[in-house]
Design a protein around this motif. Structure first.
Motif, PDB file in Angstrom:
ATOM      1  N   GLY A  53       7.804   8.002  -7.919  1.00 12.70           N
ATOM      2  CA  GLY A  53       7.691   9.391  -7.519  1.00 12.70           C
ATOM      3  C   GLY A  53       6.591   9.670  -6.511  1.00 12.70           C
ATOM      4  O   GLY A  53       6.384  10.824  -6.135  1.00 12.70           O
ATOM      5  N   PHE A  54       5.871   8.622  -6.080  1.00  9.00           N
ATOM      6  CA  PHE A  54       4.796   8.853  -5.113  1.00  9.00           C
ATOM      7  C   PHE A  54       4.905   7.954  -3.886  1.00  9.00           C
ATOM      8  O   PHE A  54       4.931   8.443  -2.763  1.00  9.00           O
ATOM      9  CB  PHE A  54       3.431   8.659  -5.771  1.00  9.00           C
ATOM     10  CG  PHE A  54       2.284   8.919  -4.832  1.00  9.00           C
ATOM     11  CD1 PHE A  54       1.999  10.202  -4.400  1.00  9.00           C
ATOM     12  CD2 PHE A  54       1.509   7.880  -4.366  1.00  9.00           C
ATOM     13  CE1 PHE A  54       0.952  10.449  -3.517  1.00  9.00           C
ATOM     14  CE2 PHE A  54       0.458   8.103  -3.487  1.00  9.00           C
ATOM     15  CZ  PHE A  54       0.177   9.397  -3.068  1.00  9.00           C
ATOM     16  N   GLN A  55       4.953   6.640  -4.087  1.00 10.19           N
ATOM     17  CA  GLN A  55       5.020   5.741  -2.935  1.00 10.19           C
ATOM     18  C   GLN A  55       5.724   4.446  -3.292  1.00 10.19           C
ATOM     19  O   GLN A  55       5.715   4.016  -4.432  1.00 10.19           O
ATOM     20  CB  GLN A  55       3.622   5.423  -2.387  1.00 10.19           C
ATOM     21  CG  GLN A  55       2.756   4.588  -3.311  1.00 10.19           C
ATOM     22  CD  GLN A  55       1.340   4.429  -2.780  1.00 10.19           C
ATOM     23  OE1 GLN A  55       0.862   5.222  -1.988  1.00 10.19           O
ATOM     24  NE2 GLN A  55       0.665   3.384  -3.226  1.00 10.19           N
ATOM     25  N   GLN A  56       6.341   3.856  -2.274  1.00 14.21           N
ATOM     26  CA  GLN A  56       6.955   2.546  -2.404  1.00 14.21           C
ATOM     27  C   GLN A  56       5.901   1.494  -2.096  1.00 14.21           C
ATOM     28  O   GLN A  56       4.896   1.783  -1.457  1.00 14.21           O
ATOM     29  CB  GLN A  56       8.116   2.408  -1.423  1.00 14.21           C
ATOM     30  CG  GLN A  56       9.243   3.375  -1.679  1.00 14.21           C
ATOM     31  CD  GLN A  56      10.324   3.250  -0.614  1.00 14.21           C
ATOM     32  OE1 GLN A  56      10.268   2.396   0.256  1.00 14.21           O
ATOM     33  NE2 GLN A  56      11.321   4.111  -0.682  1.00 14.21           N
ATOM     34  N   ALA A  57       6.130   0.279  -2.540  1.00 13.10           N
ATOM     35  CA  ALA A  57       5.208  -0.812  -2.258  1.00 13.10           C
ATOM     36  C   ALA A  57       5.251  -1.168  -0.774  1.00 13.10           C
ATOM     37  O   ALA A  57       6.294  -1.066  -0.130  1.00 13.10           O
ATOM     38  CB  ALA A  57       5.561  -2.041  -3.097  1.00 13.10           C
ATOM     39  N   GLY A  58       4.111  -1.570  -0.241  1.00 11.72           N
ATOM     40  CA  GLY A  58       4.045  -2.007   1.145  1.00 11.72           C
ATOM     41  C   GLY A  58       2.725  -2.681   1.412  1.00 11.72           C
ATOM     42  O   GLY A  58       1.788  -2.566   0.628  1.00 11.72           O
ATOM     43  N   SER A  59       2.640  -3.405   2.519  1.00 12.10           N
ATOM     44  CA  SER A  59       1.372  -4.013   2.913  1.00 12.10           C
ATOM     45  C   SER A  59       1.297  -4.085   4.430  1.00 12.10           C
ATOM     46  O   SER A  59       2.311  -4.206   5.114  1.00 12.10           O
ATOM     47  CB  SER A  59       1.205  -5.394   2.285  1.00 12.10           C
ATOM     48  OG  SER A  59       2.169  -6.289   2.770  1.00 12.10           O
ATOM     49  N   TRP A  60       0.071  -3.983   4.929  1.00  9.11           N
ATOM     50  CA  TRP A  60      -0.188  -3.977   6.353  1.00  9.11           C
ATOM     51  C   TRP A  60      -1.477  -4.728   6.640  1.00  9.11           C
ATOM     52  O   TRP A  60      -2.355  -4.822   5.780  1.00  9.11           O
ATOM     53  CB  TRP A  60      -0.373  -2.538   6.868  1.00  9.11           C
ATOM     54  CG  TRP A  60       0.772  -1.648   6.595  1.00  9.11           C
ATOM     55  CD1 TRP A  60       1.825  -1.397   7.427  1.00  9.11           C
ATOM     56  CD2 TRP A  60       1.008  -0.872   5.415  1.00  9.11           C
ATOM     57  NE1 TRP A  60       2.699  -0.517   6.831  1.00  9.11           N
ATOM     58  CE2 TRP A  60       2.208  -0.185   5.579  1.00  9.11           C
ATOM     59  CE3 TRP A  60       0.321  -0.703   4.218  1.00  9.11           C
ATOM     60  CZ2 TRP A  60       2.739   0.658   4.627  1.00  9.11           C
ATOM     61  CZ3 TRP A  60       0.860   0.136   3.253  1.00  9.11           C
ATOM     62  CH2 TRP A  60       2.047   0.801   3.472  1.00  9.11           C
ATOM     63  N   ALA A  61      -1.644  -5.173   7.851  1.00  9.44           N
ATOM     64  CA  ALA A  61      -2.933  -5.704   8.285  1.00  9.44           C
ATOM     65  C   ALA A  61      -3.953  -4.575   8.196  1.00  9.44           C
ATOM     66  O   ALA A  61      -3.617  -3.399   8.424  1.00  9.44           O
ATOM     67  CB  ALA A  61      -2.837  -6.219   9.722  1.00  9.44           C
ATOM     68  N   ALA A  62      -5.199  -4.892   7.877  1.00 12.21           N
ATOM     69  CA  ALA A  62      -6.231  -3.862   7.725  1.00 12.21           C
ATOM     70  C   ALA A  62      -6.482  -3.098   9.025  1.00 12.21           C
ATOM     71  O   ALA A  62      -7.008  -1.994   8.998  1.00 12.21           O
ATOM     72  CB  ALA A  62      -7.524  -4.482   7.219  1.00 12.21           C
ATOM     73  N   THR A  63      -6.083  -3.657  10.149  1.00 16.16           N
ATOM     74  CA  THR A  63      -6.285  -3.006  11.442  1.00 16.16           C
ATOM     75  C   THR A  63      -5.056  -2.214  11.916  1.00 16.16           C
ATOM     76  O   THR A  63      -5.080  -1.629  12.996  1.00 16.16           O
ATOM     77  CB  THR A  63      -6.629  -4.058  12.514  1.00 16.16           C
ATOM     78  OG1 THR A  63      -5.578  -5.032  12.539  1.00 16.16           O
ATOM     79  CG2 THR A  63      -7.951  -4.735  12.211  1.00 16.16           C
ATOM     80  N   ALA A  64      -3.992  -2.194  11.114  1.00 21.00           N
ATOM     81  CA  ALA A  64      -2.739  -1.530  11.514  1.00 21.00           C
ATOM     82  C   ALA A  64      -2.892  -0.012  11.582  1.00 21.00           C
ATOM     83  O   ALA A  64      -3.703   0.584  10.874  1.00 21.00           O
ATOM     84  CB  ALA A  64      -1.628  -1.878  10.524  1.00 21.00           C
ATOM     85  N   TRP A  65      -2.094   0.594  12.438  1.00 20.73           N
ATOM     86  CA  TRP A  65      -2.008   2.052  12.497  1.00 20.73           C
ATOM     87  C   TRP A  65      -1.007   2.497  11.441  1.00 20.73           C
ATOM     88  O   TRP A  65       0.082   1.932  11.330  1.00 20.73           O
ATOM     89  CB  TRP A  65      -1.543   2.507  13.877  1.00 20.73           C
ATOM     90  CG  TRP A  65      -2.634   2.429  14.890  1.00 20.73           C
ATOM     91  CD1 TRP A  65      -2.967   1.354  15.647  1.00 20.73           C
ATOM     92  CD2 TRP A  65      -3.552   3.454  15.217  1.00 20.73           C
ATOM     93  NE1 TRP A  65      -4.047   1.645  16.437  1.00 20.73           N
ATOM     94  CE2 TRP A  65      -4.431   2.937  16.196  1.00 20.73           C
ATOM     95  CE3 TRP A  65      -3.726   4.765  14.783  1.00 20.73           C
ATOM     96  CZ2 TRP A  65      -5.457   3.694  16.744  1.00 20.73           C
ATOM     97  CZ3 TRP A  65      -4.750   5.514  15.331  1.00 20.73           C
ATOM     98  CH2 TRP A  65      -5.604   4.976  16.302  1.00 20.73           C
TER      99      TRP A  65
END
Length: 107
Positions: A53-65
């Motif tokens: 009900g809030f967010q799906q799982a995901g991952s990004w580089a720490a520098t990503a926009w």
């Protein structure tokens, strides 16, 4: 380390975090070795755990926009993120989120 971000803007907001790894180490939130490795490697990750009900799982580089959706859109107006300095280039995954618009911003 956890970070909560939210937007009350009437339009989409794009942002990138600047993590001061050495500062986190000086506060005792990270070992000096992990901070030095993360600062030099630039492969740390932002990870969003799945929350019903809030967010799906995901991952990004720490520098990503990243992007947050406009206030009142009902989804994607905020994120709860974990900062992981131990990410590695071979294990990183970049996932877009399907919430009408992608929450993964592009440079």
């Amino acid at each position: 380390i956890a970070i909560a971000v939210a937007s009350w803007s009437a339009s989409e907001v794009r942002f990138a975090l600047r993590v001061d790894w050495r500062r986190l180490a000086s506060l005792g939130l990270l070992s000096a070795a992990a901070a030095a490795a993360a600062a030099a490697d630039q492969h740390a990750q932002l990870v969003a755990p799945a929350i019903d009900g809030f967010q799906q799982a995901g991952s990004w580089a720490a520098t990503a926009w990243l992007s947050l959706q406009p206030r009142g859109s009902g989804t994607g107006e905020g994120l709860l993120l974990q900062v992981r300095p131990e990410g590695s280039a071979g294990k990183r995954r970049r996932l877009g989120w399907a919430w009408g618009k992608s929450l993964l911003g592009r440079r």
